[in-house]
Scaffold this active site. Structure first.
Site, PDB file in Angstrom:
ATOM      1  N   ASN A  67       0.875  -1.170   0.000  1.00 26.45           N
ATOM      2  CA  ASN A  67       0.000   0.000   0.000  1.00 26.45           C
ATOM      3  C   ASN A  67       0.915   1.224   0.000  1.00 26.45           C
ATOM      4  O   ASN A  67       1.524   1.559   1.013  1.00 26.45           O
ATOM      5  CB  ASN A  67      -0.895  -0.022   1.254  1.00 26.45           C
TER       6      ASN A  67
ATOM      7  N   HIS B 259      -9.515   1.461   4.670  1.00 23.00           N
ATOM      8  CA  HIS B 259      -8.273   1.570   5.420  1.00 23.00           C
ATOM      9  C   HIS B 259      -8.483   2.507   6.608  1.00 23.00           C
ATOM     10  O   HIS B 259      -9.260   3.464   6.528  1.00 23.00           O
ATOM     11  CB  HIS B 259      -7.152   2.105   4.521  1.00 23.00           C
TER      12      HIS B 259
ATOM     13  N   GLU C 220      -5.482  -4.788  10.354  1.00 18.91           N
ATOM     14  CA  GLU C 220      -4.441  -3.818  10.662  1.00 18.91           C
ATOM     15  C   GLU C 220      -4.711  -3.172  12.013  1.00 18.91           C
ATOM     16  O   GLU C 220      -5.576  -2.300  12.121  1.00 18.91           O
ATOM     17  CB  GLU C 220      -4.417  -2.722   9.588  1.00 18.91           C
TER      18      GLU C 220
ATOM     19  N   GLY D 245       2.608   2.284  10.835  1.00 19.46           N
ATOM     20  CA  GLY D 245       3.542   3.396  10.724  1.00 19.46           C
ATOM     21  C   GLY D 245       4.217   3.774  12.026  1.00 19.46           C
ATOM     22  O   GLY D 245       4.901   4.789  12.107  1.00 19.46           O
TER      23      GLY D 245
ATOM     24  N   SER E 213       3.124  -2.578  10.110  1.00 22.03           N
ATOM     25  CA  SER E 213       4.590  -2.541  10.158  1.00 22.03           C
ATOM     26  C   SER E 213       5.224  -3.908   9.893  1.00 22.03           C
ATOM     27  O   SER E 213       6.159  -4.319  10.573  1.00 22.03           O
ATOM     28  CB  SER E 213       5.063  -1.971  11.503  1.00 22.03           C
TER      29      SER E 213
END
Length: 249
Positions: free
Chosen positions: A10, A95, A167, A173, A213
């Site tokens: 992504n 997302h 996620e 991140g 991550s």
């Protein structure tokens, strides 16, 4: 039959069209692997040059978002037919960044899911909890709600082709990753939720990715878990290291 792994990058809001083509050229030889599905989910403006650059490779191209109407007065949005005409085969929906920054809801994600299936685009539907929700012990309650609403009106045959990306928002991140056990536990819970909505056969067919991550070091152990069928990879998909994730074995 074992589910085929799917490893998707992504790219988020990164790379101009010329930079995108340069990255594809760099990654092409590194992500060559006939045993997994490799997808680059790229910004809308990069789709056409990236599709062109990926021709003749094992890389498929995905979009990062899509609207749920066919056409019309929706300034700035992208219709599903625009994506299929450009050569897109996957689309990331729901997302956490779309939900958090752009007020997307599970209801709008559901409309996009239905429209994607209508056009033969495979949705990668994202779900995940915040750190606060995890600490409150409501992780599965929250994710089950996202999955159940997201799949409203989706047939079992359609659901079997879908991809769900778990996620944990607190691990996107941040450099933090869920432990392998945490990731497997939630992905197993998502599969159980799909079994409740449909049946065991449908749940066994759905591919569930872990995203949060993922890197070259964590990929082998994560992807070895019974209910983790690959990854939705953020920052690491913009680097040569993505090749190591794709070729994790």
């Amino acid at each position: 039959m074992a589910r085929r792994k799917i490893i998707a990058g992504n790219w988020k809001m990164n790379k101009t069209p010329s930079e995108a083509v340069a990255l594809v050229e760099e990654l092409k030889p590194l992500v060559a692997n006939d045993d997994v599905d490799v997808v680059f989910c790229v910004p809308a403006i990069d789709i056409i040059p990236v599709v062109e650059a990926c021709k003749g490779t094992n890389i498929q191209v995905g979009a990062e978002n899509m609207y749920f109407e066919e056409s019309g007065a929706y300034t700035g949005e992208i219709a599903p037919a625009m994506l299929t005409d450009a050569g897109v085969s996957y689309v990331v929906l729901g997302h956490s960044e779309r939900r958090e920054y752009f007020a997307e809801t599970s209801e709008t994600v559901n409309k996009k899911m239905l429209k994607a299936f209508e056009h033969g685009i495979t949705p990668i539907m994202c779900c995940g909890e915040t750190l606060e929700q995890r600490e409150q012990g409501v992780t599965m309650d929250f994710i089950r709600q996202q999955v159940k609403v997201g799949f409203l009106g989706v047939t079992a045959d359609q659901a079997k082709t879908a991809v769900i990306a778990y996620e944990p928002i607190w691990a996107i991140g941040t450099g933090k990753t869920a432990t392998t056990e945490q990731a497997q536990e939630v992905c197993a819970g998502i599969r159980a939720c799909i079994a409740e909505i449909y049946d065991e056969a449908t749940a066994e067919a759905v591919r569930i990715q872990y995203g949060g991550s993922v890197n070259a070091a964590t990929a082998p152990e994560l992807f070895a878990q019974a209910d983790i069928d690959g990854g939705l990879v953020g920052g690491a998909s913009l680097k040569a290291d993505f090749g190591k994730i794709v070729n994790y074995k």
